[in-house]
Write an enzyme that holds these catalytic residues in place. Structure first.
Site, PDB file in Angstrom:
ATOM      1  N   ARG A   1       0.633  -1.350  -0.050  1.00  0.00           N
ATOM      2  CA  ARG A   1      -0.283  -0.260  -0.065  1.00  0.00           C
ATOM      3  C   ARG A   1       0.899   0.874   0.017  1.00  0.00           C
ATOM      4  NH1 ARG A   1      -1.341   1.647   4.792  1.00  0.00           N
ATOM      5  NH2 ARG A   1      -1.831  -0.057   6.464  1.00  0.00           N
TER       6      ARG A   1
ATOM      7  N   TYR B   1     -16.186  18.257 -14.408  1.00  0.00           N
ATOM      8  CA  TYR B   1     -16.697  17.015 -14.233  1.00  0.00           C
ATOM      9  C   TYR B   1     -17.953  16.396 -13.517  1.00  0.00           C
ATOM     10  CZ  TYR B   1     -16.280  11.618 -14.153  1.00  0.00           C
ATOM     11  OH  TYR B   1     -16.340  10.525 -14.459  1.00  0.00           O
TER      12      TYR B   1
ATOM     13  N   ASP C   1      -7.153  19.704 -13.801  1.00  0.00           N
ATOM     14  CA  ASP C   1      -8.162  18.022 -13.884  1.00  0.00           C
ATOM     15  C   ASP C   1      -7.452  18.006 -16.339  1.00  0.00           C
ATOM     16  OD1 ASP C   1      -8.982  15.966 -15.274  1.00  0.00           O
ATOM     17  OD2 ASP C   1     -10.325  16.178 -14.087  1.00  0.00           O
TER      18      ASP C   1
ATOM     19  N   LYS D   1      -8.802   7.463 -19.053  1.00  0.00           N
ATOM     20  CA  LYS D   1      -9.223   7.504 -20.088  1.00  0.00           C
ATOM     21  C   LYS D   1      -8.157   7.868 -21.053  1.00  0.00           C
ATOM     22  CE  LYS D   1     -12.773   8.450 -17.690  1.00  0.00           C
ATOM     23  NZ  LYS D   1     -13.488   9.588 -16.808  1.00  0.00           N
TER      24      LYS D   1
HETATM   25  C1  LIG Z   1     -13.325   9.506 -15.519  1.00  0.00           C
HETATM   26  C2  LIG Z   1     -13.098  11.495 -15.016  1.00  0.00           C
HETATM   27  C3  LIG Z   1     -13.133  11.455 -13.823  1.00  0.00           C
HETATM   28  C4  LIG Z   1     -12.753  10.912 -12.665  1.00  0.00           C
HETATM   29  O1  LIG Z   1     -11.982   9.414 -12.929  1.00  0.00           O
HETATM   30  P1  LIG Z   1     -12.179   7.857 -12.613  1.00  0.00           P
HETATM   31  O2  LIG Z   1     -11.083   6.636 -13.299  1.00  0.00           O
HETATM   32  O3  LIG Z   1     -13.802   7.140 -13.645  1.00  0.00           O
HETATM   33  O4  LIG Z   1     -13.226   7.667 -11.368  1.00  0.00           O
HETATM   34  C5  LIG Z   1     -12.159  12.469 -13.672  1.00  0.00           C
HETATM   35  N1  LIG Z   1     -11.973  14.200 -14.179  1.00  0.00           N
HETATM   36  C6  LIG Z   1     -12.889  13.546 -15.931  1.00  0.00           C
HETATM   37  C7  LIG Z   1     -12.775  14.890 -16.598  1.00  0.00           C
HETATM   38  C8  LIG Z   1     -12.728  12.062 -16.201  1.00  0.00           C
HETATM   39  O5  LIG Z   1     -13.177  12.460 -17.347  1.00  0.00           O
END
Ligand SMILES: *Cc1c(COP(=O)(O)O)cnc(C)c1O
Length: 392
Positions: free
Chosen positions: A57, A109, A181, A206
């Protein structure tokens, strides 16, 4: 292993070179070019308290390799991997003191919005959502207890672009940190730390992993003080990814730059086809000269990305017919994988945003979002054209 044997200095290398080499030292015991998957949860200590890894961890080789690589890709010093993008958000928010105020861009998001509005209040953290297309609007909203400005650029699903450099300048004047982000652009096309941001977060799920088979997140910073807090929280909260997920995401990361070029080529071609179609009202894509922040996009990004959205002429049924007619664009949430996806934000990804806010943000029932994959451009264009015909 440290990257000393090749005298490697990531900050001077191109991003594809960094992606392939940082955190991928051949295994000194076997010569394996690819570091092995290390599934052990615990590690034998040489002497009491003398060890490289202690407990999985806290750290493990696969996570460390991935963290090194993504940190170098973002031109940052420290990377922290999490079990999801959402866990990355939770860890960053947990680093704030009670009573802090967070300013977020308004079309953030959905999961981040949910975290800020439903979970932050429990920790006495106040959040506020504002329009930041004009960065100067930030000044009037900063309070004494404002600790963080949270932005996404381009935003989801309307692809609005925010001036990261200017936002960072304003925030820093008031001692406020900036989180970007960077999920939509990936480090291949945008490196916010170089524009002045303090922390970059990603849903690794993503583009970074890129193959729609891992849920994971990451935060990167160059600030040693922030890094120390994040390291403590990563271990204490324990929302860490498995070694296998790190291994997969690291493998994905190696081809990120290549993939992004094809995502972008396809998105630009489709954006142009959509813009010319009699069945389409308008298209949101930063790569089109018609995009309101096209010039800013050219300045702060190295590419325009693989995401676009467009308003189809008609009503919700036209949208549905389009989405049911595509051959290659699968009707699905998420984005950034090699396969093309399409969805209706008003009823899917952004269904939890209030009708009033959706209206304000332009998320109507005729707004269709597309994640353009890496298939052949001609096939995707043909698919979009036939689906537009069939939607009528
Ligand atoms: C999908 C997404 C998230 C969240 O991420 P997860 O891996 O699904 O928890 C945060 N910001 C953006 C822009 C996203 O597309």
């Amino acid at each position: 292993m440290e990257s000393v044997n090749r005298n490697f200095s990531p900050e001077k290398q191109g991003l594809s070179t960094v992606a392939v080499h940082v955190g991928s030292e051949p295994d000194p015991s076997t010569g394996a070019v690819i570091p092995a998957l290390s599934l052990s949860t615990t590690y034998k200590q040489k002497e009491l308290g003398v060890f490289k890894y202690e407990y999985s961890r806290s750290n493990n080789p696969n996570r460390e390799n991935f963290e090194k690589c993504i940190a170098a890709m973002e031109r940052g010093k420290h990377g922290f991997a999490y079990a999801s993008g959402s866990a990355a958000t939770a860890n960053i928010i947990a680093s704030l003191e009670k009573g802090s105020h967070v300013i977020s861009i308004n079309d953030v998001y959905g999961g981040t919005y949910r975290y800020f509005t439903k979970i932050c209040p429990q920790f006495d953290i106040d959040s506020e959502f504002i329009e930041l297309v004009d960065p100067e609007a930030l000044k009037a909203k900063l309070r004494k207890n404002t600790k963080l400005v949270w932005i996404e650029s381009p935003t989801n699903p309307t692809l609005r672009v925010t001036d990261i450099k200017r936002i960072s300048e304003i925030a820093h004047e008031y001692g406020v940190k900036v989180v970007v982000d960077n999920t939509f652009m990936s480090p291949a096309f945008q490196t916010p730390l170089e524009l002045g941001a303090d922390i970059v977060v990603h849903s690794v799920t993503k583009y970074i992993n890129g193959h729609s088979d891992v849920v994971m997140g990451v935060a990167v910073t160059s600030c040693d003080i922030i890094a120390e807090k994040l390291r403590f929280l990563q271990n204490s909260i324990g929302a860490v990814p498995s070694p296998f997920d790190c291994y997969q995401a690291h493998r994905g990361l190696k081809t990120l730059v290549l993939r992004m070029k094809q995502h972008e080529k396809n998105a630009l071609a489709i954006a142009n086809v959509l813009a010319k179609s009699p069945y389409v009202e308008s298209v949101n894509y930063p790569g089109l000269p018609s995009h309101p922040q096209h010039e800013l996009s050219k300045r702060q990004m190295r590419g325009f990305g693989g995401m676009l959205s467009f308003y189809i002429k008609g009503d919700v049924n036209t949208s549905k017919k389009f989405l049911h007619s595509t051959k290659y664009f699968a009707l699905a949430e998420s984005l950034g994988g090699v396969e093309s996806l399409a969805e209706l934000p008003s009823l899917m990804t952004h269904g939890s945003v209030s009708a009033e806010d959706r209206q304000k943000l332009g998320i109507t029932d005729t707004l269709i979002r597309m994640s353009c994959g890496i298939e052949d451009t001609e096939d995707l264009i043909e698919d979009v054209l036939q689906a537009l015909e069939n939607s009528q």
